[in-house]
Scaffold this motif. Structure first.
Motif: not given
Length: 234
Positions: A84, A126, A128-129, A146, A150-151, A153
């Motif tokens: 991530a 949370k 990202t990517k 993600g 929107t991430r 979660s």
């Protein structure tokens, strides 16, 4: 998964202190005895993210006789990669453990069907990517999510890892706790009595990379989920 943004391996056997975040390569395994009924286990060293040089000598995976189980199901014994670009978490805990494969698993090899892991628990996370890949021999099962506005979660996110790396920062970290006394990540963030551990109010990791054997979560939301086969992994 420590002072702010230090990433140093410290699980399994005690490594030499280092400073600065870096990816951790898997060391050679060493035979270690386990309690009666478990037989001999080849103990794979686990690397734990962001333990400061001052705390390296403690060794996260100096386990008590009963060990610490991060998950309550039989693992496949096939490792998978998770990456991530960013992870933000509230309520963080981490301690050493042992995961068990199903009896007679063809992936057991000379491990005795057990894998030494570092269990990381985040109460609310949370990402990202997010990318997850499993090497199936000649091809990879690839999952991404993600990557948009929107991430990803998760609640009560638990990962059992043998390798972790990234650039990390923690708020109000405590290192050297007995795992049975941890309270920052909730009930799921407690380990067995006598196991070395650490916890923090918050955790922030950039460029996260893990080699995992198990992941669980109470809630896992994956916006923009895509699953496919690919010639390369994460």
């Amino acid at each position: 998964m420590a002072s702010s943004s230090d990433a140093t391996p410290s699980a399994g056997n005690t490594p030499e202190p280092e400073s600065g975040p870096e990816s951790v390569s898997r060391p050679a395994a060493a035979d270690t005895g386990t309690p009666a009924g478990r037989g001999r286990v080849r103990m794979r060293r686990a690397a734990v993210l962001a333990v400061p040089a001052a705390a390296v000598t403690a060794g996260l995976a100096i386990l008590t006789a009963q060990g610490a189980l991060g998950v309550q199901f039989a693992i496949s014994g096939m490792p998978f990669t998770v990456t991530a670009t960013e992870l933000d978490g509230n309520g963080f805990a981490q301690f050493g453990g042992l995961d068990n494969m199903a009896e007679g698993s063809p992936n057991a090899g000379d491990t005795g069907g057990q894998v030494l892991v570092v269990t990381s628990v985040i109460k609310e996370a949370k990402l990202t990517k997010l990318c997850q890949s499993v090497d199936l021999g000649g091809t990879n099962l690839l999952i991404t999510a993600g990557g948009g506005d929107t991430r990803v979660s998760a609640k009560d996110l638990t990962t059992d890892s043998t390798e972790l790396s990234g650039d990390a920062a923690f708020d109000n970290i405590e290192i050297g706790n007995d795992a049975s006394t941890l309270d920052k990540a909730g009930p799921k963030g407690r380990g067995p009595i006598g196991v070395f551990s650490q916890q923090a109010d918050t955790v922030h990791i950039k460029n996260l990379r893990q080699t995992n054997y198990a992941t669980t979560a109470g809630v896992f939301k994956l916006p923009g989920l895509k699953m496919r086969f690919s010639g390369s992994g994460c």
